[in-house]
Design a protein around this motif. Structure first.
Motif, PDB file in Angstrom:
ATOM      1  N   VAL A 310      -0.692   7.684  -2.796  1.00 49.87           N
ATOM      2  CA  VAL A 310       0.591   6.958  -3.202  1.00 49.87           C
ATOM      3  C   VAL A 310       1.636   8.571  -2.799  1.00 49.87           C
ATOM      4  O   VAL A 310       1.465   9.427  -3.884  1.00 49.87           O
ATOM      5  N   GLU A 311       1.694   8.470  -1.768  1.00 55.90           N
ATOM      6  CA  GLU A 311       3.296  10.016  -1.689  1.00 55.90           C
ATOM      7  C   GLU A 311       4.048   8.789  -2.714  1.00 55.90           C
ATOM      8  O   GLU A 311       4.928   7.945  -3.338  1.00 55.90           O
ATOM      9  N   GLU A 312       4.648  10.946  -3.026  1.00 54.22           N
ATOM     10  CA  GLU A 312       5.306   9.972  -4.415  1.00 54.22           C
ATOM     11  C   GLU A 312       6.598   9.963  -4.284  1.00 54.22           C
ATOM     12  O   GLU A 312       7.576   8.772  -4.928  1.00 54.22           O
ATOM     13  N   VAL A 314       7.013   7.367  -2.339  1.00 61.46           N
ATOM     14  CA  VAL A 314       6.871   5.307  -1.699  1.00 61.46           C
ATOM     15  C   VAL A 314       7.220   4.784  -2.884  1.00 61.46           C
ATOM     16  O   VAL A 314       7.450   4.926  -4.260  1.00 61.46           O
TER      17      VAL A 314
ATOM     18  N   HIS B 138       3.479   4.117  -9.923  1.00 63.16           N
ATOM     19  CA  HIS B 138       3.328   3.479  -9.229  1.00 63.16           C
ATOM     20  C   HIS B 138       1.635   2.419  -9.312  1.00 63.16           C
ATOM     21  O   HIS B 138       1.544   1.280  -7.888  1.00 63.16           O
TER      22      HIS B 138
END
Lengths: 448, 562
Positions: A310-312, A314, B138
């Motif tokens: 996950v791109e930070e 996002v 996340h």
């Protein structure tokens, strides 16, 4: 949702409205970014990196957000031989930051470096340029398609017409620098602490003249700069759209199974996702995936672990939802947070990333998107569309490519996120161009 | 090891070892007591978890009822903010609505899971323990919650309202503080456990809990930690742990450290004492050893300093006396040897002189008788006069020579003394009485010790020896003076001193034979005296100062030495 999650806040003392008096020279603008790192234009994948490039670098041509090509370091160009030969005449007033003139040799050297980069725009140019593919692949040091025809002119020889030629030359990676690494952007760097701070001052030798602002300071701050600065959105705000993508590696399990990709695509509720990030429905060049009012849980359950990069930047609301959706399919997400500059090269069967196209031109965008999921067969079709001289036919071909890309369900658009800049009152003229660069050269601040 | 090293080791060990043994015993005792107390306390703490869970779950009902009452006000599509606010107002970490088919309709802690099936794990239905997804970063983390449920209606359909609180923070932390031990909930097998953050239980290696309640001690992070377990449900256990054993261990360690410090101090004191003692014992002994080596090498003047009155000093004194005895014995032996040589020489001399002397004397006498028989027919009167003078002189000298030879013979034939217990004071009286007639010109003083022990001696020989000394003294004072005879008792000896106030004499040649200062002396008087004293294993010394007189000291061994 962080409205300015990716980019910046402009810190300055608010002043009384003087907009009616028109632009004025002078003043300083401080831009706080979550982070920035790339000083090499060829590695500027994130929007934050492109802010710095918008200050320091310039290209032969510019691409406005309405798709119009504008002159920049090249004062003009002319195609001939049925679009197979393009001559560019340089603007004699353009100077690098070390006050040396922008010469055709600098342009040729910069374009050679550009063609060696991992830019998809460079890929498109190399496909069309005579000897470009061999040069890009390292098979040949010669590049007959690039010729210096005078001290202020270069000529590009194409093996076939290319509709995206000029857009390719507007890519950030195609920025022109001299042998000393100096750019020719509107602001010249004065003091740089890599990744932390960059102070730039107005460059009087800029091709479009001295910018209004005297100095611009870029600061890297880990937290949300907008919240930190306590600024509200004000005049001069500008934004672009970044595409939130879920890229699946169809060459490896578990996403090698088309039914799993279909089930995941069906489970995605893009309307819900867009609402979670206050964004919009995603789109590529032409179309939007069909929105659903509710997720469609799959009746089928899978069981696998899914390494998910996950791109930070996002928004967690999206990444958490994706994790939940994967869980509802029986897939156990193993999340790894990756910096934006590394997400494309990260080794993971699934990647959740913010996609800011290198050049917002349909052909180049599709090429770049196909490259993300390594769909080589689509690249050939994009090349074919690029060679198509008839615009309507070209659009049709690109629509087909886009449909095919979506049908593969390896690149799942989730939402379009605004990447905004909130400026304090009294700041005018900030804008993005089609390559996601923040153009500060026309910005000015009202007098106090 | 030298005596000094042995002393050091012995004293240091004697001082330190009892302290270490004491510390070890205290440590063992402390451990036992602490272990017993810890087991009791942990058992109580573990047993307290279930009632706490049940009471807390009961307390969840009221806030859930309040949420239920507020639900209609939120409408059919409450915002995440409103739902979260409602949970916060009622102090609920988790709040969710679950519809048909376990579909999660609303969730405060995991809004990403809304409209999806709620697949959170139920650890214990009866206690309401659930592992809920809680949004983090996340993705999510699974947290242990204590939950309660109430039936509800949402969007016109039946639903379940579920609310709960996080167990690990702060409930388990608070309960741990109240129970005085760290509390955790552990799944059978021990792989899954839930405790407060930073708890020692998080990383502890617990044995299998399948058997039910139990307890023991494990090592976690290098520390000893006690634990006790009580069954909470079919697969769950309440575990209490405390590093109180560590506290006891710490106390024991403190004791051990103190003991080590004291032992070290005691050892140092022991070393210091050993050094002091060694200076009082070993050093004199070393001096004694060195002196013994010198004596063994023939140096009889070696002496050790004697300080104090303890045994080492007595040993030194004994050593000095022994060396003194040795030196005297050596002198006696030398003296006896010299006397023996002199006697042998006297005997030979007497023998060699006596043989020709007698015929010469006969010849001279015969010559005179023949001269007398011839009468006037002899030569003139001058010759006659000369003849008579010469032969008279010759005979007189022969007589003198004969007397000397007799003296030599007498010295050579000195008999072996017949030792009998003898009172030296009486002997002195007898000798003085015998010589008193010859000493009318001097004043005679007697200083006789009343407690003088009897001495083994031959009274006749000793009288002769003492008589020689008295006679010499009287002859040394022709113009008068004082003759003093003193007796006294010495260690293992008795002494007779004969002192005159005469002009003094040269003591260097005094005891050599044939040395005399008198015109008619034979030079054998003192030699004979010395021979008699030597035969008695005694000693004869002389001190003399010009014009102040001469003192002879005759020392004889008392009975033990005889």
């Amino acid at each position: 949702v962080r409205r300015a999650a990716l980019l910046a806040a402009l810190l300055a003392a608010a002043s009384g409205a003087r907009a009616a008096l028109g632009p004025r020279y002078g003043g300083e603008l401080t831009i706080a970014l979550p982070r920035f790192g790339a000083s090499d234009p060829r590695a500027a994948h994130t929007a934050a990196d492109r802010v710095a490039l918008g200050l320091l670098d310039d290209t032969l041509v510019r691409l406005d957000r309405d798709g119009a090509v504008r002159a920049s370091l090249a004062a003009g160009w002319s195609p001939s031989a049925l679009g197979r030969e393009w001559s560019f005449r340089l603007d004699g007033s353009a100077r690098f930051h070390d006050d040396s003139a922008v010469a055709s040799s600098d342009v040729a050297a910069s374009l050679r470096r550009f063609l060696k980069s991992d830019s998809s725009a460079a890929d498109a140019l190399a496909e069309a340029l005579v000897g470009g593919s061999a040069f890009r692949a390292g098979a040949s040091a010669d590049l007959p398609g690039l010729q210096v025809t005078g001290s202020d002119s270069v000529t590009l020889l194409l093996s076939r017409p290319s509709a995206s030629l000029l857009a390719s030359l507007a890519a950030p990676a195609a920025s022109i620098r001299n042998d000393g690494g100096r750019g020719a952007g509107a602001f010249a760097p004065v003091l740089e602490v890599p990744g932390r701070r960059l102070l730039a001052r107005a460059h009087p030798g800029h091709v479009r003249g001295r910018p209004f602002l005297e100095r611009v300071l870029l600061l890297a701050r880990a937290r949300d700069p907008l919240a930190e600065a306590g600024l509200a959105s004000g005049g001069g705000a500008a934004d672009v759209q970044a595409l939130l993508l879920l890229a699946l590696d169809a060459s490896r399990p578990p996403f090698a199974a088309p039914e799993l990709r279909s089930a995941l695509d069906a489970a995605l509720d893009r309307t819900d996702l867009s609402q979670r990030v206050s964004g919009a429905l995603p789109r590529f060049g032409f179309s939007q995936p069909a929105p659903r009012s509710a997720a469609s849980p799959s009746a089928r359950r899978f069981s696998a672990a899914v390494p998910l990069a996950v791109e930070e930047d996002v928004p967690p609301a999206v990444s958490q939802r994706i994790v939940a959706l994967l869980g509802s399919l029986g897939l156990r997400a193993e999340v790894r947070v990756v910096p934006g500059a590394e997400i494309r090269a990260a080794d993971a069967v699934a990647k959740l990333l913010l996609f800011l196209p290198e050049v917002d031109e349909p052909g180049l965008l599709l090429r770049e998107a196909a490259g993300l999921v390594k769909l080589e067969r689509l690249r050939a079709r994009v090349d074919a569309a690029d060679a198509e001289p008839l615009a309507a036919r070209r659009r049709e071909l690109l629509r087909e490519v886009e449909a095919q890309l979506l049908l593969e369900r390896t690149l799942l658009p989730l939402a379009a996120l605004p990447v905004g800049v909130a400026a304090p009152e009294g700041t005018h003229g900030l804008r993005f161009d089609a390559v996601g660069r923040l153009l500060v050269e026309d910005a000015w601040r009202e007098a106090r | 090891l030298t005596l000094r090293a042995r002393l050091l080791l012995t004293l240091a060990g004697t001082a330190a070892i009892p302290i270490l043994l004491f510390a070890w015993a205290v440590d063992q005792r402390l451990d036992r007591v602490a272990d017993e107390q810890l087991r009791r306390r942990l058992g109580t703490a573990a047993a307290s978890l279930r009632p706490r869970l049940e009471a807390s779950r009961t307390r969840l009902v009221r806030p859930l009822q309040r949420v239920l009452a507020a639900l209609p006000e939120l409408g059919d599509a409450p915002t995440a903010e409103a739902w979260s606010r409602l949970a916060e107002q009622n102090a609920l970490d988790a709040l969710e609505l679950v519809g048909a088919g376990d579909t999660l309709l609303l969730s405060r802690q995991w809004p990403a899971g809304e409209q999806l099936r709620d697949d959170d794990r139920v650890l214990d239905e009866q206690l309401g323990l659930r592992l809920e997804k809680v949004a983090q970063g996340h993705a999510f983390v699974e947290r242990l919650l204590l939950t309660a449920e109430l039936p509800a209606a949402f969007r016109g359909k039946p639903a379940r309202l579920r609310g709960g609180v996080l167990l690990d923070e702060p409930l388990l932390l608070d309960w741990s503080a109240a129970a005085g031990a760290e509390l955790a909930i552990v799944r059978a097998g021990g792989e899954e456990r839930w405790s407060s953050a930073g708890s020692a239980l998080a990383g502890m290696q617990l044995p299998s809990l399948e058997a039910g309640a139990g307890g023991g001690e494990v090592t976690a992070g290098g520390r000893r930690v006690g634990w006790a377990a009580q069954r909470l449900g079919p697969q769950l256990f309440a575990v209490a742990a405390d590093a109180a054993a560590e506290t006891a261990g710490g106390l024991a360690s403190d004791v051990a450290r103190l003991a080590m410090a004291f032992a070290g101090l005691a050892a140092l004191l022991g070393v210091a004492a050993a050094l002091l003692l060694s200076s009082g014992i070993v050093r004199p002994l070393e001096r004694l050893a060195r002196a013994s080596q010198r004596v063994a090498a023939g140096e009889l003047s070696a002496e050790v300093p004697v300080e104090g009155a303890h045994e080492i000093a007595a040993l030194g004194r004994s050593f000095n006396e022994m060396v003194d005895d040795l030196r005297r014995a050596q002198q006696r032996v030398a003296q006896a040897g010299r006397v023996a040589v002199w006697r042998d020489l006297a005997r030979r001399l007497a023998h060699e002189l006596k043989n020709p002397l007698f015929p010469i004397q006969i010849a001279v006498e015969t010559l005179r008788r023949a001269w007398d028989r011839q009468g006037a027919a002899a030569p003139g009167p001058e010759f006659r006069k000369l003849f008579e003078e010469l032969t008279t002189t010759l005979l007189a000298e022969l007589l003198s020579l004969r007397r000397i030879v007799d003296s030599f013979a007498g010295f050579a034939r000195m008999p072996e003394p017949k030792l009998e217990p003898t009172d030296l004071n009486a002997l002195v009286d007898r000798v003085l009485d015998l010589h008193a007639p010859h000493g009318s010109h001097v004043r005679i003083e007697r200083r006789l010790a009343p407690d003088l022990p009897l001495v083994p001696a031959d009274a006749d020989l000793l009288s002769r020896a003492l008589g020689n000394l008295v006679r010499n003294a009287l002859e040394a004072m022709p113009e008068g003076g004082v003759l003093t005879l003193t007796t006294r008792s010495l260690p293992r000896q008795a002494e007779i001193a004969v002192a005159d106030t005469g002009p003094g004499l040269d003591t260097a040649q005094l005891f050599r034979p044939y040395h005399t200062t008198k015109p008619d002396g034979s030079g054998l008087g003192l030699v004979i005296t010395q021979g008699i004293v030597s035969d008695h294993r005694g000693e004869l010394d002389v001190e003399s100062a010009p014009q102040r007189g001469t003192t002879f000291r005759l020392r004889l061994p008392v009975a033990a030495a005889a």
